[in-house]
Design an enzyme around this catalytic site. Structure first.
Site, PDB file in Angstrom:
ATOM      1  N   HIS A 228      -6.866 -11.739  -7.266  1.00  0.00           N
ATOM      2  CA  HIS A 228      -7.152 -10.612  -6.301  1.00  0.00           C
ATOM      3  C   HIS A 228      -8.578 -10.123  -5.932  1.00  0.00           C
ATOM      4  CE1 HIS A 228      -5.927  -7.566  -3.797  1.00  0.00           C
ATOM      5  NE2 HIS A 228      -6.610  -6.535  -4.500  1.00  0.00           N
TER       6      HIS A 228
ATOM      7  N   TYR B 217       0.887  -1.141   0.140  1.00  0.00           N
ATOM      8  CA  TYR B 217      -0.016   0.020  -0.058  1.00  0.00           C
ATOM      9  C   TYR B 217       0.793   1.304   0.108  1.00  0.00           C
ATOM     10  CZ  TYR B 217      -3.963  -3.023   0.501  1.00  0.00           C
ATOM     11  OH  TYR B 217      -5.147  -3.684   0.258  1.00  0.00           O
TER      12      TYR B 217
ATOM     13  N   HIS C  46     -16.346  -2.911  -3.489  1.00  0.00           N
ATOM     14  CA  HIS C  46     -15.761  -3.625  -4.647  1.00  0.00           C
ATOM     15  C   HIS C  46     -16.919  -4.579  -5.041  1.00  0.00           C
ATOM     16  CE1 HIS C  46     -12.111  -1.621  -4.232  1.00  0.00           C
ATOM     17  NE2 HIS C  46     -11.679  -2.469  -3.076  1.00  0.00           N
TER      18      HIS C  46
HETATM   19 FE   LIG Z   1      -7.090  -4.264  -3.791  1.00  0.00          FE
END
Ligand SMILES: [Fe+2]
Ligand SMILES: *[C@@H]1O[C@H](CO)[C@@H](O)[C@H](O)[C@H]1NC(C)=O
Ligand SMILES: *[C@@H]1O[C@H](CO)[C@@H](O)[C@H](O)[C@H]1NC(C)=O
Ligand SMILES: *[C@@H]1O[C@H](CO)[C@@H](O)[C@H](O)[C@H]1NC(C)=O
Ligand SMILES: *[C@@H]1O[C@H](CO)[C@@H](O)[C@H](O)[C@H]1NC(C)=O
Length: 470
Positions: free
Chosen positions: A322, A203, A332
């Site tokens: 993923h 990240y 998502h």
């Molecule tokens: Fe992700």
């Protein structure tokens, strides 16, 4: 009048009864949304001076050490590390535990890269080949300056009943929660032998200018595990580091330089999709953020790869990707849909045992379901129970800086067997060709506590119903 009134009264009662019955019917084969209440804290990255980020002392000491499988069958290991002061030597000395005087040497090479105004250290990759199965090896790097020594155990020889224990971690990042997830994985008495990592590593891209220093701190943070057992990498959206506003337009640049995979050994042309075989498992890694439409390299590779899987040798067929195909969080939602449409019929045809995904920062396990009947005009667009289909598990709950996904779709879809918004990791423990025990561990519990579990029956050798909510 009275008659009409009592009739409508009866109708209301009947309707209510029917509703209750329907409700019971829906609930009785539906899944479980956990009622576990987690203390909500702010997730933030550990500060740069944290103990887990300390660089090893000594001139040009190797740091960010990590290993991954180096071939298709478990007889090679890629050792990677970074030196900061000068290139030094890309040499690894290694020896079997019982032969300390018979040191072998392997030579690799090093790369560097720039990202905006960041310049990387010297990133070394060296492949150790012709290793023996199921042996402990020591290895030493930093030759010429500060030497550091580590060890690993090679996987057992491939055999349909070879037991093996995988850890599952996703979307880890480098927060205090990430550190808890890693500690829980390390202290889990079920002892994972290799990690299947479902993408989103550091990240770094959540920091200004994608501050690549956070790639280095991540490498130092996870070294306590990645130097001692292979981590099998899948790429997530946080590996893209696509930043045209910074003049950085080459997707995956930091990841590609830092993390290698034995992709050529499985006939792949990119390190983002490939396969490895370990013990009794054939593991296919897919790339959500590389092209997968018909005629693309990934599509053609997967189509050929599935025909090569030999369940009589490797009974367990595991896929890592993923972005989840089945996900009942609002976060998502449906992002994995286009890849599901492309590949789901193959997964049913080839009877994939389990698909592990990340991306959604929470935990979820599905029933065995498929949704492959739809043909634009027939209207068959809902998932249904399918014993040839994989179980889909979202394990994106490593604990990164973006925090938990807590918002779920309601009611819980019937295909969702268990879901909970907590950080944690999982263990997939293969016992033999027919049975594997799967467990999920939340960070709030003791190391040995299992919060969700399932006995997997192998889809090729024992394709019986293994649902936990039937
Ligand atoms: Fe992700
Ligand atoms: C890169 O640029 C940023 C913003 O201008 C600055 O804060 C940072 O110190 C620079 N880093 C390096 C290594 O020059
Ligand atoms: C990270 O976890 C390890 C192992 O539990 C511990 O020793 C270390 O102090 C932790 N570091 C931080 C910054 O939380
Ligand atoms: C949860 O998701 C729904 C649907 O997307 C949205 O309407 C709602 O505002 C979200 N709630 C929270 C607390 O984010
Ligand atoms: C496979 O493992 C399961 C679970 O440990 C066990 O019950 C079963 O008897 C084993 N099968 C064989 C053939 O050993």
């Amino acid at each position: 009048m009275a008659g009409a009134k009592s009739f409508s009264c009866f109708a209301v009662i009947a309707a209510a009864l029917l509703l209750v019955l329907l409700n019971v019917a829906v609930l009785s084969h539906g899944g479980k949304t956990s009622t576990f209440i987690r203390k909500v804290e702010r997730t933030e990255d550990m500060p740069l001076h944290s103990d887990v980020f300390l660089a090893p002392s000594g001139y040009n000491a190797p740091q960010q050490v990590h290993i991954t499988l180096g071939d298709h069958v478990g007889r090679a290991m890629i050792v990677s590390w970074v030196t900061m002061d000068e290139p030094g030597k890309s040499i690894v000395y290694y020896w079997r535990e019982e032969c300390p005087h018979k040191k072998e040497v392997a030579k690799g090479n090093h790369v560097t890269y720039r990202f905006f105004n960041y310049s990387s250290g010297f990133i070394h990759h060296c492949t150790l080949r012709d290793l023996e199965f199921n042996k402990m090896y020591y290895y030493e790097i930093g030759i010429g300056h500060t030497r550091r020594q580590f060890w690993f155990v090679t996987p057992p020889e491939m055999h349909p009943d070879a037991p093996y224990t995988f850890g599952l971690i996703g979307d880890l990042g480098q927060t205090f929660d990430s550190n808890k997830t890693l500690a829980h994985y390390e202290s889990n008495p079920q002892k994972g032998q290799a990690v299947l990592f479902v993408g989103d590593l550091s990240y770094a891209d959540d920091h200004p200018n994608h501050d690549n220093v956070r790639w280095d701190t991540w490498g130092r943070f996870v070294e306590r595990s990645t130097a001692y057992q292979p981590w099998i990498w899948a790429t997530g959206n946080h590996e893209l580091d696509y930043a045209p506003e910074l003049g950085e337009t080459e997707p995956f640049k930091p990841f590609r330089h830092r993390y290698h995979a034995p992709y050529q050994a499985s006939g792949s042309t990119e390190p983002f999709w490939y396969s490895v075989k370990i013990a009794s498992a054939h593991i296919i890694v897919l790339a959500s953020y590389s092209a997968y439409g018909k005629y693309t390299p990934q599509y053609e590779w997967l189509e050929a790869e599935l025909t090569k899987v030999d369940r009589s040798k490797t009974p367990w067929l595991i896929v890592l990707v993923h972005s989840p195909w089945y996900n009942s969080y609002n976060y998502h939602y449906m992002e994995g849909e286009s890849m599901r449409v492309m590949f789901e019929p193959w997964f049913v045809k080839y009877k994939v045992d389990v698909v592990f995904a990340g991306h959604v920062h929470a935990y979820e396990r599905s029933e065995r379901i498929s949704n492959i009947e739809y043909n634009i005009i027939n209207g068959r667009c809902g998932p249904s129970k399918d014993l040839s289909a994989p179980v889909y598990i979202t394990i994106g709950d490593g604990g990164n800086i973006e925090g938990l996904a807590t918002n779920m779709t309601n009611p819980q879809p019937e295909y969702s067997a268990y879901r909970e918004a907590s950080f944690g990791h999982a263990i997939f423990e293969i016992k033999n060709r027919t049975h594997a025990h799967y467990s999920w561990h939340r960070n709030e519990d003791d190391y040995a506590t299992i919060a969700d579990s399932m006995w997997f029956f192998n889809r090729y050798w024992h394709p019986a119903d293994d649902s936990t909510t039937k």
